[in-house]
Design an enzyme around this catalytic site. Structure first.
Site, PDB file in Angstrom:
ATOM      1  N   SER A  27      21.387  56.376  17.207  1.00 48.08           N
ATOM      2  CA  SER A  27      23.131  56.200  17.015  1.00 48.08           C
ATOM      3  C   SER A  27      23.503  56.678  18.451  1.00 48.08           C
ATOM      4  CB  SER A  27      23.423  56.811  15.694  1.00 48.08           C
ATOM      5  OG  SER A  27      24.947  56.796  15.576  1.00 48.08           O
ATOM      6  N   LYS A  85      30.739  46.544  21.912  1.00 46.10           N
ATOM      7  CA  LYS A  85      29.978  47.085  20.897  1.00 46.10           C
ATOM      8  C   LYS A  85      30.122  46.066  19.490  1.00 46.10           C
ATOM      9  CE  LYS A  85      29.562  51.305  18.071  1.00 46.10           C
ATOM     10  NZ  LYS A  85      29.364  50.595  16.623  1.00 46.10           N
ATOM     11  N   ARG A 140      16.966  49.087  11.909  1.00 47.73           N
ATOM     12  CA  ARG A 140      16.889  50.500  12.388  1.00 47.73           C
ATOM     13  C   ARG A 140      16.527  51.475  11.160  1.00 47.73           C
ATOM     14  NH1 ARG A 140      22.503  53.278  14.474  1.00 47.73           N
ATOM     15  NH2 ARG A 140      22.597  53.291  12.149  1.00 47.73           N
TER      16      ARG A 140
HETATM   17  P1  NAD Z   1      28.242  53.507  15.446  1.00 43.54           P
HETATM   18  O1  NAD Z   1      28.401  52.156  14.953  1.00 43.54           O
HETATM   19  O2  NAD Z   1      29.020  54.284  15.798  1.00 43.54           O
HETATM   20  O3  NAD Z   1      27.267  53.157  16.930  1.00 43.54           O
HETATM   21  C1  NAD Z   1      25.726  53.062  17.045  1.00 43.54           C
HETATM   22  C2  NAD Z   1      25.321  51.685  16.899  1.00 43.54           C
HETATM   23  O4  NAD Z   1      26.095  50.736  17.616  1.00 43.54           O
HETATM   24  C3  NAD Z   1      24.122  51.273  17.423  1.00 43.54           C
HETATM   25  O5  NAD Z   1      23.133  51.545  16.401  1.00 43.54           O
HETATM   26  C4  NAD Z   1      23.986  49.761  17.595  1.00 43.54           C
HETATM   27  O6  NAD Z   1      23.414  49.266  16.394  1.00 43.54           O
HETATM   28  C5  NAD Z   1      25.173  49.302  17.750  1.00 43.54           C
HETATM   29  N1  NAD Z   1      25.791  48.616  19.163  1.00 43.54           N
HETATM   30  C6  NAD Z   1      26.425  47.777  19.125  1.00 43.54           C
HETATM   31  N2  NAD Z   1      26.613  47.195  20.392  1.00 43.54           N
HETATM   32  C7  NAD Z   1      25.575  48.048  21.092  1.00 43.54           C
HETATM   33  C8  NAD Z   1      25.428  48.116  22.559  1.00 43.54           C
HETATM   34  N3  NAD Z   1      26.062  47.062  23.471  1.00 43.54           N
HETATM   35  N4  NAD Z   1      24.755  48.892  22.945  1.00 43.54           N
HETATM   36  C9  NAD Z   1      24.285  49.809  22.369  1.00 43.54           C
HETATM   37  N5  NAD Z   1      24.430  50.125  20.692  1.00 43.54           N
HETATM   38  C10 NAD Z   1      25.350  48.918  20.373  1.00 43.54           C
HETATM   39  O7  NAD Z   1      26.670  54.168  14.902  1.00 43.54           O
HETATM   40  P2  NAD Z   1      25.972  53.900  13.375  1.00 43.54           P
HETATM   41  O8  NAD Z   1      25.205  55.118  13.169  1.00 43.54           O
HETATM   42  O9  NAD Z   1      25.276  52.687  13.455  1.00 43.54           O
HETATM   43  O10 NAD Z   1      26.962  53.766  12.383  1.00 43.54           O
HETATM   44  C11 NAD Z   1      27.842  54.842  12.151  1.00 43.54           C
HETATM   45  C12 NAD Z   1      29.320  54.049  11.647  1.00 43.54           C
HETATM   46  O11 NAD Z   1      29.195  53.222  10.641  1.00 43.54           O
HETATM   47  C13 NAD Z   1      30.316  54.974  11.300  1.00 43.54           C
HETATM   48  O12 NAD Z   1      31.013  55.522  12.514  1.00 43.54           O
HETATM   49  C14 NAD Z   1      31.310  53.999  10.435  1.00 43.54           C
HETATM   50  O13 NAD Z   1      32.147  53.422  11.404  1.00 43.54           O
HETATM   51  C15 NAD Z   1      30.151  53.063   9.904  1.00 43.54           C
HETATM   52  N6  NAD Z   1      30.053  53.431   8.521  1.00 43.54           N
HETATM   53  C16 NAD Z   1      30.995  53.008   7.753  1.00 43.54           C
HETATM   54  C17 NAD Z   1      30.758  53.524   6.381  1.00 43.54           C
HETATM   55  C18 NAD Z   1      31.947  53.106   5.322  1.00 43.54           C
HETATM   56  O14 NAD Z   1      31.919  53.475   4.029  1.00 43.54           O
HETATM   57  N7  NAD Z   1      32.828  52.148   5.974  1.00 43.54           N
HETATM   58  C19 NAD Z   1      29.804  54.365   5.978  1.00 43.54           C
HETATM   59  C20 NAD Z   1      28.784  54.775   6.846  1.00 43.54           C
HETATM   60  C21 NAD Z   1      28.809  54.289   8.120  1.00 43.54           C
END
Ligand code: NAD
Length: 331
Positions: A87, A119, A140
């Protein structure tokens, strides 16, 4: 949060927060059906981080702060990620970015640059090529084990089934649904009396993680790749160089990326895209900032969950009011 808590208070609140976050993660990652906004999820998550910082003994391996979210849907073949899919740490304001920069400068004396990338708000995928041929595509999942979605990914026209050179590499990126496809999909679903999707991210996740690849094909998904996990015959010394080489291989990357000397310039780029994002044809939820030089990335290393040399700046929730199914989020 004040610092005058007892361990007993911490135990109670931490347990509540972990239960809530696990429930919301299940709805988001497994059911593709969130019931709270990402900003509200992030607030709860950061409250948990603060409690765990105050009471480090309370941290357990299964805490949401220690593991990558996501589970494997039944019916999909499992794929072990030999190189884990991690992440990213989050930043929410300029101060967080300045602190990130300070941490980096403490960890290295080398001259560095930052590369800023959009992102993309989709779901992370990993593509394996052998001698130039696409042989495996995976989600993932929990970072160590993902789902085999090769047949589904093959339906996305921009994903090359054959590279321009016979390289054996593994590349990672985001699978997403363009805004226009999302609007069209929800309009069609509404006409058919079907439930609409909460957002393009969830529609993309539901489309890609579908046991029937014909359904995936109907979703008009697309990809941007942004990481080389296994370089095979490639050789690059920086993220910028690696992305340029992916372009040459015929792999789709996002071209809004830019390299800067200072965190102040990074902040300007972040603000620029906060203004521009509504006009982009795909959803972004922030900017990812990475140390550009690979040797310095290696020096700086990783935590259990994310690289220390990168951070995701998350945009504040967009002004306005979003009504999704019967859920109302004031954002
Ligand atoms: P994240 O979304 O904070 O960031 C990591 C992800 O960003 C990477 O795994 C990749 O998929 C993505 N990414 C996109 N562009 C990228 C780039 N240019 N370079 C590298 N990575 C890139 O972390 P996460 O672990 O994927 O998800 C957690 C997030 O998901 C939380 O912060 C929340 O915003 C969301 N979430 C929401 C709920 C909900 O109920 N609304 C529940 C769980 C998670």
């Amino acid at each position: 949060m004040t610092t005058q808590h007892t361990f007993e208070e911490a135990k109670i609140r931490v347990s509540e927060l972990r239960d809530l976050l696990d429930k919301y993660s299940y709805q988001y990652y497994v059911q593709d059906n969130p019931t709270i906004s990402d900003a509200d999820y992030d607030k709860l998550y950061h409250e948990l981080v603060e409690w765990e910082e105050e009471f480090p003994d309370i941290i357990t391996n299964d805490s949401p702060t220690q593991r990558v979210g996501g589970t494997i849907l039944p019916g999909f073949e499992k794929v072990i990620h030999e190189i884990p899919m991690l992440s990213l740490g989050n930043a929410f304001n300029e101060t967080d970015l300045l602190e990130f920069d300070k941490r980096i400068r403490k960890l290295t004396d080398k001259k560095i640059h930052y590369i800023c990338e959009l992102k993309i708000d989709g779901l992370a995928i990993s593509l394996k090529y052998e001698q130039g041929k696409l042989v495996l595509a995976a989600t993932r999942g929990n970072g160590t084990v993902g789902e085999n979605v090769t047949q589904n990914i093959r339906t996305i026209k921009s994903v090359p089934l054959r590279l321009k050179k016979p390289y054996s590499i593994e590349v990672r990126g985001e699978c997403y649904m363009p805004k226009a496809s999302f609007v069209a999909l929800n309009e069609a679903r509404e006409e058919n009396g079907e439930a609409v999707f909460a957002n393009p991210r969830n529609a993309a996740a539901g489309g890609l993680r579908n046991l029937d690849a014909k359904e995936t094909a109907k979703r008009n998904l697309n990809t941007f790749l942004y990481t080389v996990a296994d370089f095979g015959e490639m050789s690059a010394t920086s993220q910028e160089e690696a992305l340029n080489q992916l372009d040459e291989l015929g792999i789709r990357t996002n071209h809004e990326r830019q390299v800067f000397d200072t965190i102040e310039e990074v902040w300007e780029y972040v603000q620029l895209f906060d203004d521009k994002r509504a006009a982009l044809p795909y959803e972004i939820d922030g900017i990812v900032i990475k140390v550009n030089e690979f040797d310095t990335q290696a020096d700086i290393g990783f935590t259990v969950k994310a690289p220390r040399w990168a951070i995701a700046y998350k945009f504040p929730a967009e002004e306005g009011h979003t009504v999704v199914r019967n859920i109302e989020w004031t954002v």
